[in-house]
Design a protein around this motif. Structure first.
Motif, short mmCIF file in Angstrom:
data_model
loop_
_atom_site.label_atom_id
_atom_site.label_comp_id
_atom_site.label_asym_id
_atom_site.label_seq_id
_atom_site.Cartn_x
_atom_site.Cartn_y
_atom_site.Cartn_z
N ASN A 16 0.84 -1.19 0.00
CA ASN A 16 0.00 0.00 0.00
C ASN A 16 0.87 1.25 0.00
O ASN A 16 2.03 1.20 0.41
CB ASN A 16 -0.90 0.00 1.25
CG ASN A 16 -2.23 0.66 1.03
OD1 ASN A 16 -2.39 1.50 0.16
ND2 ASN A 16 -3.21 0.27 1.84
N LYS A 21 -7.56 0.74 5.20
CA LYS A 21 -6.29 0.22 4.69
C LYS A 21 -6.43 -1.22 4.21
O LYS A 21 -5.85 -1.60 3.20
CB LYS A 21 -5.21 0.29 5.76
CG LYS A 21 -4.71 1.67 5.99
CD LYS A 21 -3.63 1.62 7.04
CE LYS A 21 -3.40 2.99 7.59
NZ LYS A 21 -2.77 2.95 8.88
N THR A 73 -8.11 -1.11 0.82
CA THR A 73 -7.19 -0.61 -0.20
C THR A 73 -6.13 -1.65 -0.54
O THR A 73 -5.81 -1.85 -1.71
CB THR A 73 -6.52 0.69 0.29
OG1 THR A 73 -7.52 1.62 0.66
CG2 THR A 73 -5.66 1.30 -0.79
N THR A 74 -5.59 -2.31 0.47
CA THR A 74 -4.57 -3.33 0.25
C THR A 74 -5.13 -4.49 -0.56
O THR A 74 -4.49 -4.99 -1.48
CB THR A 74 -4.00 -3.84 1.59
OG1 THR A 74 -3.44 -2.72 2.29
CG2 THR A 74 -2.94 -4.90 1.38
#
Length: 139
Positions: free
Chosen positions: A65, A129, A132-133
């Motif tokens: 990320n 996160k 998104t990852t």
């Protein structure tokens, strides 16, 4: 202050303005230039919030990320009390604020309401996160 209004509005809006400023004042402004900020497997002493620039999150040299303004670093370590789960590299002129984790953990006892609010903020950041990852891994 104008330079952190967006941080308050977008991240810390569960805090009263007084809670936010008292919390903010516990942190210390820092900079990092193209360096390893956090090493996987090491116990963390601080909670970080990116103010300017960005960082790369890597595990086994694989990019997981990229994080920028308004994203926390080492929040998992604060919540779980476990070592870092990835390497974090600062890029260019990254500016951030750092809070001592031991000081923050005192909120669990001294100010439970503030601790709950902070925990909720960090949980939202962590969920974002993870999403998104996962998207990055699919691409």
């Amino acid at each position: 202050p104008n330079e952190i209004k967006d941080i308050y509005k977008n991240i810390f809006n569960d805090f009263t303005t007084r809670e936010f400023m008292n919390f903010w004042d516990l942190g210390k402004y820092k900079e990092s230039h193209n360096s390893l900020l956090i090493k996987e497997g090491e116990k963390q002493k601080h909670l970080y919030l990116i103010l300017d620039g960005n960082v790369s999150v890597k595990r086994n040299n694989k990019l997981l990320n990229n994080l920028k303004r308004g994203k926390f670093i080492a929040e998992m370590s604060l919540i779980t009390n476990e070592p870092a789960s990835a390497d974090i590299y600062s890029n260019d002129n990254m500016k951030y604020i750092a809070w001592n984790q031991d000081e923050l953990k005192h909120f669990q006892i001294s100010n439970k309401n503030l601790w709950i609010k902070l925990h909720n903020i960090l949980s939202k950041d962590l969920i974002d996160k993870i999403r998104t990852t996962k998207k990055n891994e699919e691409n």
